[in-house]
Design a protein around this motif. Structure first.
Motif, short mmCIF file in Angstrom:
data_model
loop_
_atom_site.label_atom_id
_atom_site.label_comp_id
_atom_site.label_asym_id
_atom_site.label_seq_id
_atom_site.Cartn_x
_atom_site.Cartn_y
_atom_site.Cartn_z
N ILE A 87 20.75 -48.08 -0.61
CA ILE A 87 20.76 -48.47 0.57
C ILE A 87 19.28 -47.82 1.12
N LYS A 88 19.35 -46.43 1.08
CA LYS A 88 18.31 -45.63 1.73
C LYS A 88 16.99 -46.00 1.03
N THR A 89 17.06 -46.14 -0.24
CA THR A 89 15.67 -46.70 -1.07
C THR A 89 15.29 -48.02 -0.78
N ALA A 90 16.32 -49.11 -0.63
CA ALA A 90 15.70 -50.46 -1.00
C ALA A 90 16.26 -51.26 0.27
N GLY A 91 17.16 -50.70 1.10
CA GLY A 91 18.02 -51.75 1.93
C GLY A 91 19.02 -52.26 1.47
N SER A 150 13.65 -49.66 -7.86
CA SER A 150 14.39 -48.37 -8.23
C SER A 150 15.95 -48.57 -7.24
N GLY A 151 15.74 -49.11 -6.18
CA GLY A 151 16.90 -49.11 -5.39
C GLY A 151 17.97 -50.19 -5.91
N LEU A 152 17.47 -51.32 -6.42
CA LEU A 152 18.02 -52.20 -7.22
C LEU A 152 18.95 -51.54 -8.46
N ILE A 153 18.37 -50.72 -9.18
CA ILE A 153 18.62 -49.74 -10.19
C ILE A 153 20.03 -49.06 -9.56
N TRP A 154 19.61 -48.17 -8.53
CA TRP A 154 20.95 -47.50 -8.03
C TRP A 154 22.03 -48.38 -7.56
N GLY A 155 21.63 -49.45 -7.27
CA GLY A 155 22.82 -50.48 -6.80
C GLY A 155 23.55 -50.91 -8.08
N VAL A 156 22.69 -51.28 -9.13
CA VAL A 156 23.55 -51.63 -10.41
C VAL A 156 24.58 -50.55 -11.03
N ILE A 157 23.95 -49.28 -10.91
CA ILE A 157 24.63 -47.87 -11.22
C ILE A 157 25.78 -47.90 -10.45
#
Length: 283
Positions: A87-91, A150-157
């Motif tokens: 959320i903080k990285t990509a919205g 990178s935000g999407l990657i964190w979301g997938v994790i």
């Protein structure tokens, strides 16, 4: 209880779950503090609910269940922590759509750990999720402040951690009611994240304390109760299909509040991911 009440309860739960990402963006703090605060207030609310429902918190708790609760709570902590990083990285939109990939991970984990066969239908749904994630992935940007990928990657994790939690709960079913189970898992989350909050907790603005309380009480404890309540008149599959609409609620609210308008690629990719999540499962 009527089916209409069940539908209303399930949609309210989905809306509150979706509001999690919006509040995560609204709260000006670290993912660790947001995760701790959410779990802390949820524990208080769930303890009160358990008392009012006359359902003892410690009933059927033993060494075996504590071991299961610890590892499921750890998975929940990783899920929340990485989701708030996304959320903080990509919205809100990208983070939520990344998380929405969790049904694909559940299918793969069930195949690996529960030895369940993956049929053509499941492979088709996995392909939908993969194509959806490719479409959602932002194009490369020369802007150093653009961290959407990178935000999407964190979301997938985050979605993977949630899938681990779901499979773990299924494989290691314990004799706890849903409110009791949520209480202990949130207690584990609060305990694990407590050491990481002291450097910044005093820097929170008053409104951030309020929004964290809303996140823990409304978007965690109440939403969980509403989901369980809806199951009194809805099938688990119907309620699950409604909860899978969480990204839709999150993206719409973020669009209204933060002007995070999704691109055409994101809409198409998100539609594929959500379709895979709500696609009727074989019975």
């Amino acid at each position: 209880m009527s089916a209409r009440q069940g539908l209303v309860s399930a949609h309210l739960a989905a809306f509150l779950f979706g509001l999690t990402g919006v509040l995560g963006a609204l709260i000006d703090s670290t993912p660790a503090i947001i995760t701790f605060g959410r779990a802390f207030f949820a524990v208080i609310a769930l303890a009160i609910a358990s008392f009012l429902l006359r359902s003892p918190i410690a009933k059927n708790i033993n060494h075996h269940t504590l071991k299961i609760l610890f590892f499921s709570g750890l998975s929940l902590a990783i899920h929340w922590f990485t989701f708030f990083i996304a959320i903080k990285t990509a919205g809100v939109a990208i983070a939520t759509l990344g998380f929405a990939s969790f049904p694909a991970f559940i299918t793969l984990l069930e195949r690996i750990f529960l030895k369940e066969q993956i049929g053509k239908r499941e492979w088709f749904l996995l392909a939908l999720v993969l194509i959806g994630l490719i479409l959602v992935t932002p194009a490369p940007s020369t802007d150093p402040n653009n961290h959407a990928a990178s935000g999407l990657i964190w979301g997938v994790i985050s979605g993977f951690a949630f899938a681990v939690l779901a499979v773990m709960n299924r494989k290691n079913a314990v004799s706890l009611n849903p409110v009791q189970l949520a209480f202990w898992q949130n207690l584990v989350v609060a305990t694990l994240t407590l050491p990481f909050i002291f450097t910044n907790i005093l820097l929170l603005a008053p409104q951030d304390y309020f929004w964290i309380a809303v996140l823990g009480i409304m978007c965690t404890a109440l939403s969980h109760y509403l989901f369980v309540f809806s199951l009194r008149s809805l099938t688990a599959r119907t309620a699950g299909l409604i909860i899978a609409l969480e990204p839709v609620y999150a993206i719409v609210v973020a669009w209204i509040l933060f002007a995070e308008a999704p691109t055409q690629r994101m809409i198409i990719g998100g539609a594929l991911i959500i379709t895979a999540a709500v696609f009727p499962k074989k019975t």
